[in-house]
Design a protein around this motif. Structure first.
Motif, short mmCIF file in Angstrom:
data_model
loop_
_atom_site.label_atom_id
_atom_site.label_comp_id
_atom_site.label_asym_id
_atom_site.label_seq_id
_atom_site.Cartn_x
_atom_site.Cartn_y
_atom_site.Cartn_z
N PHE B 75 0.47 -1.30 0.18
CA PHE B 75 0.24 0.10 -0.17
C PHE B 75 1.13 1.16 -0.16
CE2 PHE B 75 -3.43 -2.23 2.06
CZ PHE B 75 -4.12 -2.73 0.80
N ALA B 76 1.88 1.19 0.68
CA ALA B 76 3.12 2.17 0.99
C ALA B 76 3.02 2.68 -0.46
CB ALA B 76 4.11 1.56 1.90
N ILE B 77 3.38 1.29 -0.82
CA ILE B 77 4.30 1.59 -2.22
C ILE B 77 2.93 2.47 -3.50
CG2 ILE B 77 4.86 0.43 -4.93
CD1 ILE B 77 6.32 -1.76 -2.83
N LEU B 78 1.39 1.75 -3.70
CA LEU B 78 0.80 2.07 -4.10
C LEU B 78 0.61 3.40 -4.18
CD1 LEU B 78 -1.89 -0.59 -4.49
CD2 LEU B 78 -0.24 -0.27 -5.90
N ILE B 79 0.61 4.06 -2.93
CA ILE B 79 0.20 5.54 -2.36
C ILE B 79 1.55 6.62 -3.06
CG2 ILE B 79 0.81 7.04 -0.65
CD1 ILE B 79 -1.34 4.36 1.22
N ILE B 80 2.30 6.39 -2.86
CA ILE B 80 3.60 6.61 -2.89
C ILE B 80 3.63 7.14 -4.93
CG2 ILE B 80 5.93 5.48 -3.17
CD1 ILE B 80 7.23 8.32 -1.91
N LYS B 81 3.12 5.70 -4.81
CA LYS B 81 3.15 5.94 -6.75
C LYS B 81 2.42 6.75 -7.66
CE LYS B 81 4.36 2.87 -10.70
NZ LYS B 81 5.09 4.50 -11.45
N TYR B 82 1.44 6.28 -6.91
CA TYR B 82 0.26 6.96 -7.35
C TYR B 82 -1.29 8.14 -6.64
CZ TYR B 82 0.07 2.54 -10.44
OH TYR B 82 0.06 1.61 -11.32
N MET B 83 -0.72 8.50 -5.56
CA MET B 83 -1.59 9.96 -5.51
C MET B 83 0.20 10.48 -4.60
SD MET B 83 -3.38 7.16 -1.97
CE MET B 83 -4.63 8.38 -1.63
N GLY B 182 -2.23 -5.87 -8.43
CA GLY B 182 -1.53 -4.41 -8.32
C GLY B 182 -2.68 -4.01 -9.44
N PRO B 183 -2.85 -4.64 -10.49
CA PRO B 183 -3.64 -4.70 -12.22
C PRO B 183 -5.23 -3.48 -11.54
CG PRO B 183 -2.72 -6.80 -12.58
CD PRO B 183 -2.63 -6.11 -11.47
#
Lengths: 190, 193
Positions: B75-83, B182-183
């Protein structure tokens, strides 16, 4: 009864999830959902199947562990005290004293590794020399002793020995209980 | 058979259907709906925080703290990449620092975790901002495990088996989450953010 209820609700959820996934596969394969693109449907279904399998594998190993502890408890005439998804505790009488064996794993400073807590439970108020208890460390008959404590809370009053990792052998558990009885006689304050 | 001193009897007397629980659930649903309609980023943050806590609680309840299957890193990866970076800092502060402080587990190990959780995705963000989620995520996971294992074993004198198991399972689960979930999250972010 509580365990049976818990297990039956878990199985009910799994049956519902299986039906949901099977029907989604049927709908996607037969191209029945036309509002969402096939690619999206595929990704969502793949994610669902992953979570479903992950949950099944986790549950399977959990049940395996739980039933093993129940069997171990039965072999020493101890009774399981916790539900399936809690850290297992077995309780019973040994040499006229009440004992509890707790298989636990906690986060924190260093105690996050799997441990066995053997507790000698008292119904009456007891006093122990905590300074001397805190000095007990090392090994007892091959079992590592991490610490010995006298725990007193509003609803708890027990002498605790922490060992690592899990102890599954009957003889080793009896050794630890004998050791606790020995400590309770040795360090008791009158 | 429960061998405990009987002091808290009153709490066990309540039986039957609890209406306050339904009220609470309805309130949570209403708050989530309002958040979803007004502040979508906030809704996603709340969702991620709740899922991370569920993962952490499951780990502790199942007695397998040495298997890092909670989706915190993912989730940390998703937040920094997409938010954005601010949301990423808030997410980590709430789920790592504040959670540990609240549980009374704020030790050198948990502080190191907090620093590494912040540092590793940031490094990936600055060097691999436009890379795919798989590359971005795996670099972050390898960086985290690669730094966490030696530091926790040597200077902090942690258990070698447990620390290594944590590091390896972290990489495995981040990989699995990116492959399978991920997708789906990419689609959600494209739609919501």
């Amino acid at each position: 009864m509580k365990v049976k209820k818990e297990l039956s609700s878990v199985f009910l959820v799994f049956i519902l999830c299986t039906i949901a996934i099977a029907s989604s596969i049927f709908l996607i394969v037969n191209n029945k959902i036309k509002i969402i693109s096939f690619e999206t449907q595929f990704y969502v279904l793949r994610g669902m199947i992953f979570l479903y399998l992950f949950a099944i594998v986790t549950l399977f190993f959990r049940l395996l562990f739980y039933t093993y502890i129940i069997k171990l408890g039965k072999s020493i005439r101890f009774k399981m005290m916790t539900k399936v998804f809690h850290q297992p505790k077995i309780e019973g009488k040994y040499k006229d004293h009440y004992f509890q064996v707790h298989y636990c794993s906690r986060d924190g400073d260093s105690p996050s590794f799997i441990r066995t807590y053997v507790k000698m439970i008292f119904k009456k108020k007891m006093k122990f020399d905590n300074k001397k208890l805190s000095k007990i460390k090392g090994k007892h008959l091959g079992n590592p002793i991490l610490c010995v404590k006298h725990i007193i809370r509003s609803d708890k009053n027990y002498l605790l020995v922490k060992t690592s990792p899990y102890i599954f052998e009957k003889n080793k558990l009896f050794d630890m209980m004998n050791y606790l009885i020995e400590i309770s006689h040795k360090y008791r304050k009158e | 058979m429960a061998i405990r001193l009987k002091k808290h009897k009153k709490g066990k007397e309540k039986k039957g259907f609890d209406k306050s629980k339904i009220k609470k659930i309805l309130l949570y649903l209403l708050v989530s709906l309002v958040l979803f309609l007004t502040f979508k980023k906030g809704f996603l943050m709340v969702l991620f925080i709740v899922l991370t806590f569920i993962g952490k609680t499951m780990r502790t309840a199942l007695g397998i703290n040495f298997v890092m299957f909670d989706p915190l890193v993912f989730f940390a990866i998703l937040i920094i990449k997409y938010m954005d970076i601010m949301s990423f800092f808030i997410f980590l502060f709430l789920t790592v620092f504040l959670a540990d402080a609240n549980a009374g587990n704020l030790t050198a190990g948990s502080l190191l975790n907090y620093v590494l959780f912040n540092l590793c995705p940031l490094i990936s963000y600055f060097f691999l901002k436009n890379a795919s989620l798989m590359v971005f995520g795996m670099v972050t996971a390898f960086l985290y495990s690669g730094l966490m294992i030696p530091i926790r074993i040597k200077p902090l004198a942690g258990d070698p088996f447990q620390t290594t198991a944590k590091g390896i399972t972290n990489i495995i689960f981040v990989y699995l989450y990116i492959i399978f979930l991920g997708p789906v999250f990419e689609l959600i972010f494209n739609y919501l953010v």
